[in-house]
Write a protein that holds these residues in place. Structure first.
Motif, PDB file in Angstrom:
ATOM      1  N   GLN A 255      29.297  10.178 -33.589  1.00  0.00           N
ATOM      2  CA  GLN A 255      29.823  11.759 -34.789  1.00  0.00           C
ATOM      3  C   GLN A 255      31.264  11.977 -34.851  1.00  0.00           C
ATOM      4  O   GLN A 255      31.870  12.200 -35.349  1.00  0.00           O
ATOM      5  CB  GLN A 255      29.549  12.884 -33.520  1.00  0.00           C
ATOM      6  N   SER A 256      32.080  10.413 -34.945  1.00  0.00           N
ATOM      7  CA  SER A 256      33.678  10.990 -35.069  1.00  0.00           C
ATOM      8  C   SER A 256      34.110   9.345 -35.131  1.00  0.00           C
ATOM      9  O   SER A 256      33.569   8.364 -34.911  1.00  0.00           O
ATOM     10  CB  SER A 256      34.645  11.505 -33.765  1.00  0.00           C
ATOM     11  N   GLU A 257      35.611   8.815 -35.396  1.00  0.00           N
ATOM     12  CA  GLU A 257      36.335   7.986 -35.418  1.00  0.00           C
ATOM     13  C   GLU A 257      35.975   7.347 -34.796  1.00  0.00           C
ATOM     14  O   GLU A 257      35.659   5.864 -34.825  1.00  0.00           O
ATOM     15  CB  GLU A 257      37.146   8.104 -36.514  1.00  0.00           C
TER      16      GLU A 257
END
Length: 271
Positions: A255-257
Motif C-alpha cells: 500500500q506504500s512505497e
C-alpha cells in the motif's frame, strides 16, 4: 567563367559533389561542353556554391538546399533543419534515459519460487485493444474497470476476498486482451454477471511466481515489459518448463512505497 576544378577550390565543394549536384539539379553549371562534357560555372555562382556547402555540412537535406539555391540564398531552411534536429535530439535523449531505467530495473534481483495454490473463484472484465495499438491502454483504463467491479461485488456482498490481478492474453482478430480479475469467496452465478463481466475459477495449481521489489528511488518507464515478467520467463527457460495454455497473472502488492512489490505468476501444473 570557372572550370569545375577552380569552382571546387573556391567553394570548398568536391568535384564529385558538384557533378552530383548537377545531376540532382541543385547547382547546375552555366554551361557544359557538348563534346567533352566539361562543366563551367559563372562567377556569380560562387555564392550559391558556398551556401550549398554550408547547408550540406549542417546536414540540411538536398531538396531543401536546392530550394535555397533556386531562391538566391534567401530561405529559413537552416532554421527549420535545426528545429528538427533539436526535436530529434530531445527524442533520442528521452529514449536513452528510458533505456537506462529499463536496464537498471532489469538488474534488480527478482525472487522466483514455486508455490501451491488452492482453487480460487473470481469475476473478471475484459479490456480488448488492437495489437498495433496496445500501448494506448493505460493504468487509468484498468483502474476504472477494477473500481467498477469492486463496487458491484461490495453491493452484492461478494467480497472481494483478496488482491486483484490482471491477465494478459491473445484476443481474436489481431487484438490483445487485458483481463481485470477480483477473487471472490465463493463461485458467482452467471446470472450475476452483466454483459461485460464473467465468472471463472482458477483451479488448484502449482505456480511459478516472480516477485519484484524496486531498488530505492527507482521507477519504471511506461510501456516496457515488466522486469518480473522477464525474470519469470528466464526461470521458465532455465527450468525447461513447457507451458500449455499460458496465462500470466500480475498482482500489485503493498500500500506504500516501502512495501510496494509486483508479483507475476504462471501455472506450471493444475490439479
Amino acid at each position: 567563367m570557372l572550370g569545375i576544378g577552380e569552382f571546387a577550390g573556391l567553394t570548398g565543394l568536391s568535384v564529385k559533389a558538384l557533378r552530383h549536384y548537377d545531376e540532382k539539379v541543385v547547382l547546375v553549371p552555366t554551361e557544359v561542353d557538348a563534346l567533352s562534357g566539361y562543366r563551367r560555372y559563372g562567377e556569380g555562382q560562387v555564392r550559391a556554391g558556398v551556401v550549398a556547402r554550408a547547408l550540406r555540412d549542417a546536414g540540411v537535406p538536398l531538396p531543401a538546399v536546392a530550394a535555397v539555391v533556386a531562391a538566391g540564398g534567401a530561405s529559413d531552411a537552416l532554421t527549420e533543419h535545426r528545429r528538427r534536429v533539436l526535436e530529434d535530439r530531445a527524442s533520442e535523449d528521452r529514449a536513452f534515459a528510458a533505456a537506462e531505467e529499463v536496464l537498471r530495473a532489469l538488474a534488480v534481483p527478482v525472487a522466483v519460487d514455486e508455490r501451491e495454490m488452492a482453487r480460487q473463484p473470481f469475476v473478471g472484465q475484459v479490456i480488448s485493444v488492437s495489437v498495433d495499438d496496445a500501448e494506448s491502454l493505460s493504468d487509468e483504463d484498468a483502474n476504472a474497470v477494477f473500481g467498477g467491479l469492486f463496487e458491484q461485488l461490495q453491493a452484492s456482498g461478494l467480497g472481494p476476498s483478496g488482491q486483484f490481478w490482471t491477465t494478459l492474453r491473445a484476443g481474436e482478430r489481431g487484438t490483445v486482451e487485458v483481463v481485470c480479475c477480483w477473487p471472490t469467496p465463493t463461485e458467482v452465478d452467471d446470472e450475476w454477471c452483466g454483459p461485460q463481466t464473467f465468472a471463472g475459477v482458477l483451479p488448484a495449481r502449482t505456480e511459478l511466481v516472480a516477485t519484484w521489489r524496486p531498488a530505492e528511488g527507482e521507477t519504471l518507464p511506461d510501456g516496457p515489459t515488466h522486469p518480473a515478467v522477464v525474470a519469470l520467463f528466464d526461470a521458465i527457460a532455465g527450468r525447461q518448463i513447457e507451458l500449455r495454455g499460458m496465462e500470466v497473472r500480475q498482482t500489485v502488492l503493498g500500500q506504500s512505497e516501502e512495501d510496494y512489490a509486483v508479483e507475476v505468476s504462471v501455472s506450471v501444473e493444475t490439479r
